[in-house]
Write a protein that holds these residues in place. Sequence first.
Motif, PDB file in Angstrom:
ATOM      1  N   VAL A  51       0.880  -1.365   0.072  1.00 45.88           N
ATOM      2  CA  VAL A  51      -0.090  -0.080   0.124  1.00 45.88           C
ATOM      3  C   VAL A  51       0.898   1.193  -0.075  1.00 45.88           C
ATOM      4  N   ARG A  52       1.878   1.202   0.923  1.00 45.20           N
ATOM      5  CA  ARG A  52       2.864   2.492   0.689  1.00 45.20           C
ATOM      6  C   ARG A  52       3.376   2.679  -0.648  1.00 45.20           C
ATOM      7  N   ALA A  59       0.713   9.173  -6.259  1.00 47.20           N
ATOM      8  CA  ALA A  59       0.932  10.643  -5.771  1.00 47.20           C
ATOM      9  C   ALA A  59       1.852  11.160  -6.597  1.00 47.20           C
ATOM     10  N   ALA A  60       2.637  10.360  -7.215  1.00 48.51           N
ATOM     11  CA  ALA A  60       3.820  10.907  -8.266  1.00 48.51           C
ATOM     12  C   ALA A  60       3.089  11.388  -9.578  1.00 48.51           C
ATOM     13  N   ALA A  61       3.770  12.165 -10.287  1.00 48.37           N
ATOM     14  CA  ALA A  61       3.393  12.822 -11.740  1.00 48.37           C
ATOM     15  C   ALA A  61       3.643  11.755 -12.388  1.00 48.37           C
ATOM     16  N   PHE A  62       2.566  11.597 -13.707  1.00 47.00           N
ATOM     17  CA  PHE A  62       2.434  10.359 -14.550  1.00 47.00           C
ATOM     18  C   PHE A  62       3.659  10.466 -15.274  1.00 47.00           C
ATOM     19  N   GLU A 113       0.019  -8.995  -4.455  1.00 45.53           N
ATOM     20  CA  GLU A 113       0.259  -7.876  -5.445  1.00 45.53           C
ATOM     21  C   GLU A 113      -1.002  -6.880  -5.596  1.00 45.53           C
ATOM     22  N   ILE A 114      -0.470  -5.719  -6.049  1.00 44.55           N
ATOM     23  CA  ILE A 114      -1.604  -4.667  -6.114  1.00 44.55           C
ATOM     24  C   ILE A 114      -1.385  -4.191  -7.639  1.00 44.55           C
ATOM     25  N   ARG A 115      -2.719  -4.137  -8.306  1.00 44.30           N
ATOM     26  CA  ARG A 115      -2.636  -3.671  -9.788  1.00 44.30           C
ATOM     27  C   ARG A 115      -3.520  -2.427  -9.684  1.00 44.30           C
TER      28      ARG A 115
END
Length: 123
Positions: A51-52, A59-62, A113-115
């Motif tokens: 999750v972190r 939050a990061a720019a694309f 995993e996270i997708r």
Amino acid sequence: MTRCRCMSLIDAIATLVVLAAVTVPIATGVASLSRGSMQNYRAMSVRCELVRQAEGLRAAAFDDINVGATTVPISLPGGSADLTTTVSLADYDADAAVDASFKLIVIALEDREIRFYRSDWKE
């Protein structure tokens, strides 16, 4: 004739056998609970790391999210593991061609995993 009321060797051995028959299963159960608690703590730590990492990428720019795969060692309770982040271009409109403005991000750690998808679309 008086009988001695002290404990004989046979009585002492019988008492130790009964005590061992009760103590061994209790000790095994306590050890099992301890091991289960450590496994639960490790699983919770894995979920928190996933999750972190996902929240950081959301939050990061694309344009700062580069296509490719990275692997980073993560310290976890019970030993370290590799956190793998894979970013690839995805097909948003199902025209069988990937779209430069749409990315699939897969973050994997151990067996979880996270997708999720990111886009550069403006609202």
